[in-house]
Design a protein around this motif. Structure first.
Motif, PDB file in Angstrom:
ATOM      1  N   MET A  94       0.874  -1.143   0.003  1.00 33.98           N
ATOM      2  CA  MET A  94      -0.020   0.206   0.049  1.00 33.98           C
ATOM      3  C   MET A  94       0.752   1.249  -0.068  1.00 33.98           C
ATOM      4  O   MET A  94       0.419   2.195  -0.360  1.00 33.98           O
ATOM      5  CB  MET A  94      -1.021  -0.187   1.181  1.00 33.98           C
ATOM      6  CG  MET A  94      -2.149   1.052   1.093  1.00 33.98           C
ATOM      7  SD  MET A  94      -2.990   0.915  -0.391  1.00 33.98           S
ATOM      8  CE  MET A  94      -4.292  -0.431  -0.043  1.00 33.98           C
ATOM      9  N   ARG A 115      -2.853  -8.094  -3.543  1.00 34.59           N
ATOM     10  CA  ARG A 115      -3.650  -7.501  -2.239  1.00 34.59           C
ATOM     11  C   ARG A 115      -5.179  -8.410  -2.210  1.00 34.59           C
ATOM     12  O   ARG A 115      -5.631  -8.291  -0.918  1.00 34.59           O
ATOM     13  CB  ARG A 115      -4.235  -6.134  -2.845  1.00 34.59           C
ATOM     14  CG  ARG A 115      -2.961  -5.237  -2.675  1.00 34.59           C
ATOM     15  CD  ARG A 115      -3.331  -3.789  -3.139  1.00 34.59           C
ATOM     16  NE  ARG A 115      -1.997  -3.074  -2.979  1.00 34.59           N
ATOM     17  CZ  ARG A 115      -1.956  -1.957  -3.704  1.00 34.59           C
ATOM     18  NH1 ARG A 115      -2.801  -1.651  -4.329  1.00 34.59           N
ATOM     19  NH2 ARG A 115      -0.994  -1.173  -3.271  1.00 34.59           N
ATOM     20  N   PHE A 142      -8.486  -0.981   8.108  1.00 31.47           N
ATOM     21  CA  PHE A 142      -7.614   0.182   8.451  1.00 31.47           C
ATOM     22  C   PHE A 142      -8.070   0.585   9.990  1.00 31.47           C
ATOM     23  O   PHE A 142      -9.220   0.260  10.412  1.00 31.47           O
ATOM     24  CB  PHE A 142      -8.042   1.265   7.459  1.00 31.47           C
ATOM     25  CG  PHE A 142      -7.408   0.898   6.154  1.00 31.47           C
ATOM     26  CD1 PHE A 142      -6.263   1.383   5.719  1.00 31.47           C
ATOM     27  CD2 PHE A 142      -8.125   0.316   5.335  1.00 31.47           C
ATOM     28  CE1 PHE A 142      -5.694   1.144   4.497  1.00 31.47           C
ATOM     29  CE2 PHE A 142      -7.731  -0.268   3.951  1.00 31.47           C
ATOM     30  CZ  PHE A 142      -6.330   0.330   3.819  1.00 31.47           C
ATOM     31  N   PHE A 162     -17.474   1.162   1.666  1.00 27.03           N
ATOM     32  CA  PHE A 162     -17.548   1.934   0.555  1.00 27.03           C
ATOM     33  C   PHE A 162     -18.899   2.597   0.636  1.00 27.03           C
ATOM     34  O   PHE A 162     -19.845   2.400   0.970  1.00 27.03           O
ATOM     35  CB  PHE A 162     -17.569   0.767  -0.613  1.00 27.03           C
ATOM     36  CG  PHE A 162     -16.469   0.181  -0.832  1.00 27.03           C
ATOM     37  CD1 PHE A 162     -15.033   0.829  -0.633  1.00 27.03           C
ATOM     38  CD2 PHE A 162     -16.388  -1.546  -0.909  1.00 27.03           C
ATOM     39  CE1 PHE A 162     -13.733   0.119  -0.669  1.00 27.03           C
ATOM     40  CE2 PHE A 162     -15.221  -1.813  -1.212  1.00 27.03           C
ATOM     41  CZ  PHE A 162     -14.035  -1.343  -1.106  1.00 27.03           C
ATOM     42  N   GLU A 210      -7.825   3.700  -0.742  1.00 23.91           N
ATOM     43  CA  GLU A 210      -6.893   2.798  -0.065  1.00 23.91           C
ATOM     44  C   GLU A 210      -7.707   1.459   0.358  1.00 23.91           C
ATOM     45  O   GLU A 210      -7.380   0.169  -0.040  1.00 23.91           O
ATOM     46  CB  GLU A 210      -6.443   3.427   0.956  1.00 23.91           C
ATOM     47  CG  GLU A 210      -5.298   4.197   0.858  1.00 23.91           C
ATOM     48  CD  GLU A 210      -4.242   4.668   1.977  1.00 23.91           C
ATOM     49  OE1 GLU A 210      -4.792   4.237   3.178  1.00 23.91           O
ATOM     50  OE2 GLU A 210      -3.299   5.092   1.757  1.00 23.91           O
ATOM     51  N   ALA A 211      -8.944   1.546   0.652  1.00 23.12           N
ATOM     52  CA  ALA A 211      -9.958   0.618   1.015  1.00 23.12           C
ATOM     53  C   ALA A 211     -10.030  -0.462  -0.277  1.00 23.12           C
ATOM     54  O   ALA A 211     -10.043  -1.651  -0.266  1.00 23.12           O
ATOM     55  CB  ALA A 211     -11.130   0.880   1.709  1.00 23.12           C
ATOM     56  N   GLY A 212     -10.279   0.363  -1.422  1.00 22.01           N
ATOM     57  CA  GLY A 212     -10.612  -0.280  -2.733  1.00 22.01           C
ATOM     58  C   GLY A 212      -9.493  -1.009  -3.133  1.00 22.01           C
ATOM     59  O   GLY A 212      -9.251  -2.337  -3.554  1.00 22.01           O
ATOM     60  N   LEU A 213      -8.402  -0.511  -3.142  1.00 20.89           N
ATOM     61  CA  LEU A 213      -7.143  -0.945  -3.551  1.00 20.89           C
ATOM     62  C   LEU A 213      -6.695  -2.230  -2.612  1.00 20.89           C
ATOM     63  O   LEU A 213      -6.136  -3.313  -3.210  1.00 20.89           O
ATOM     64  CB  LEU A 213      -5.895  -0.230  -3.518  1.00 20.89           C
ATOM     65  CG  LEU A 213      -5.903   1.131  -4.549  1.00 20.89           C
ATOM     66  CD1 LEU A 213      -4.943   2.368  -3.997  1.00 20.89           C
ATOM     67  CD2 LEU A 213      -5.871   0.718  -5.813  1.00 20.89           C
ATOM     68  N   ALA A 214      -6.902  -2.217  -1.328  1.00 25.72           N
ATOM     69  CA  ALA A 214      -6.710  -3.150  -0.587  1.00 25.72           C
ATOM     70  C   ALA A 214      -7.374  -4.552  -0.691  1.00 25.72           C
ATOM     71  O   ALA A 214      -6.855  -5.638  -0.365  1.00 25.72           O
ATOM     72  CB  ALA A 214      -6.827  -2.701   1.093  1.00 25.72           C
TER      73      ALA A 214
END
Lengths: 267, 290
Positions: A72, A101, A108, A114, B177-181
């Motif tokens: 990341m 990934r 996090f 989303f 970042e959540a999407g990429l993760a």
């Protein structure tokens, strides 16, 4: 190097058996933000189906370390690493980043649902993966059950995810990460915004999901590290000061710095 | 001691006055501006309302100087021109905005593009008219709806690009970042997660751009030209409401003057109602997703 001292690798073990024992092996990892070096020679082996916790004061590099493990950090301009990170013996830097990934999930500090419905939050990752349309709703249910969220949301799957409480949102994010069956799950202070009830639900959950995947968790909370982890690493100023099994770490720390930190003398 | 406390009181009073003065001045500025805007609106209504009736909206213009007749070709032409301009301006503008916000970062090229966009937002619209006149109207030897729409579309591009970049940058990094993760490639994160999160802002930018070009006259004189009749082809001259206003306002007949006001009134209310409806519809969808 204290790090090497705690490295429990036996030199006569073959590389293959080492790879079997350890899900993740990090060797001599350095991390730079531009000219600033944030991590200094980190080496660590994480055992399969175990929870490994990282503790340390703010700014010590533990989150930075976690973020290199699913690459990341590459989203941050000016960030650069050298050293080796092997997942099942294969360098993560040689793998396709999206595919990596999918095997290395991340949750996090602040829940990041989303802007979609509860159902879609989970289904999205499955669709990205090209999962067959007909099996999506079963998999969504399964993932929500694994994250102990199903009973609370099964009647409102089409509601927006942001209507959930903070703790529920965080479990939704865990469910989302679990849906694509990661081998390694990275959690970056997942409970720091939650109340004690939300926290204990997540901790129980971690102990359940380590049956199926390897977990690395960064936490500010030493009690949490003691409760959930099998191994603990202590970071300070970008260095891994000590890495050991959690019990030894908290009862008989070998480094004075570790002892000072866990007894609350600083940090 | 009494001296000190007195000085304190004086300065406090002064500060209070200064605060009140500041608020008072901004209030006066608001009143003056609103007053000017409402008197324009009032004047338009006063002068134009008499011209507006059903025939005015559905009829073609009457013979020169005669009473009656309407501005239907101009209204239809306006819709067609705005539609063409959206086809040109929306994808390009949104594309540029996405590129600058999500892909380009802070490279020299991107910064140059940003400067260019900010400059083009301020460039007088007649420049785009001249540009299209020389690249399309002159070579093909005809004014046309396509040329008019193209000129308006070019005017839209920098406006939409700028607002799109701005609202995309407001989307929290954590969503990306959540999407990429979870292993989504960058383009899917952009289109599936970031763009929907910024949808309301992107639409507002689009509305602003449409409202802006719907009122343009100068570039259309050089491209769409104007027409007394209903449009029959996209490759022929076409009428537009501001062209009609210009023609009638400059003409010698009182009927025309009144109809110019009527057309102006319709334009103002059309833009107002249009943006209100779009805003309401996006707000509703946002409320639902919450």
């Amino acid at each position: 190097m204290e790090v090497r001292d705690t490295d429990i690798l036996k030199s006569d073990q073959s590389a293959a058996s080492v790879d079997q024992a350890y899900k993740l092996r990090v060797k001599d990892l350095n991390f730079y933000y531009g000219a600033f070096q944030a991590l200094h020679g980190i080496s660590i082996n994480a055992e399969k189906n175990r929870v490994t916790a990282f503790i340390g004061p703010s700014g010590c590099g533990k989150s930075t370390f976690l973020r290199t493990l699913n690459r990341m950090h590459e989203e941050t301009p000016g960030a650069r690493v050298d050293g080796e990170v092997l997942l099942d013996g294969e360098s993560i830097f040689d793998r396709d980043i999206s595919e990596l990934r999918r095997s290395v999930g991340m949750v996090f500090q602040r829940s990041t649902p989303f802007p979609k419905s509860i159902f879609e939050n989970i289904a999205y990752g499955l669709r990205i993966r090209g999962v067959d349309r007909s099996s999506i709703s079963d998999l969504v249910e399964q993932s929500l059950k694994r994250a102990n969220l199903w009973e609370e949301v099964k009647h409102k799957l089409n509601k927006s995810a942001s209507s959930l409480s903070g703790g529920q949102q965080q479990r939704l994010c865990i469910a989302r990460a679990l849906a694509v069956n990661p081998e390694l799950l990275l959690l970056d202070e997942p409970c720091s915004a939650l109340d004690p009830i939300g926290t204990s639900k997540i901790e129980d959950l971690l102990l359940e999901i380590k049956e199926t995947c390897t977990i690395l968790i960064v936490t500010h909370n030493m009690q949490q590290a003691a409760r959930v982890s099998d191994y603990t690493g202590f970071f300070l100023s970008g260095k891994l000061i000590e890495f050991n099994d959690t019990k030894s770490m908290f009862e008989t720390p070998s480094s004075k710095l570790t002892e000072d930190y866990i007894t609350g003398r600083f940090g | 001691m009494p001296m000190a406390s007195k000085r304190k009181t004086v300065s406090y009073t002064w500060r209070k006055w200064r605060g009140a003065l500041g608020f008072g001045l901004t209030g006066v500025a608001t009143l003056i501006s609103l007053g000017a805007l409402f008197s324009i609106l009032g004047y338009l209504i006063h002068q134009g309302i008499g011209a507006i009736n059903w025939n005015f909206i559905v009829r073609e213009p009457a013979a020169v100087g005669e009473a009656g007749g309407g501005i239907a070709p101009s209204l239809l032409g306006t819709l067609i021109l705005v539609a063409i301009s959206m086809v040109v301006g929306m994808p390009l503008g949104i594309g540029v905005g996405i590129y600058l916000s999500e892909m380009a970062g802070d490279t020299r090229f991107a910064n140059l593009a940003r400067v260019a966009i900010n400059t083009f937002i301020g460039v007088p619209s007649i420049i785009m008219g001249i540009f299209v006149y020389f690249i399309l109207v002159k070579p093909t030897n005809t004014f046309s709806a396509v040329a008019g729409g193209l000129a308006l579309g070019i005017i839209m591009i920098p406006i939409i690009a700028r607002t799109t970049e701005d609202v995309l940058r407001l989307v929290p990094k954590s969503i990306r970042e959540a999407g990429l993760a979870i292993g989504a490639p960058k383009w899917r994160v952009t289109f599936d997660l970031v763009l929907p999160a910024a949808r309301a802002g992107v639409i507002t930018g689009g509305i602003l751009a449409v409202a802006r070009v719907a009122g343009e006259t100068a570039p259309l004189i050089l491209t769409a030209l104007g027409n007394e009749y209903y449009p029959t082809s996209l490759f022929k001259p076409i009428d537009e409401i501001t062209l009609r206003i210009l023609k009638y306002a400059r003409g010698p007949y009182d009927v025309w003057h009144q109809q110019a006001y009527g057309a102006a009134l319709i334009l103002v209310f059309g833009v107002a109602i249009g943006s209100l409806l779009l805003r309401l519809s996006t707000r509703d969808r946002d409320a639902l997703s919450r």
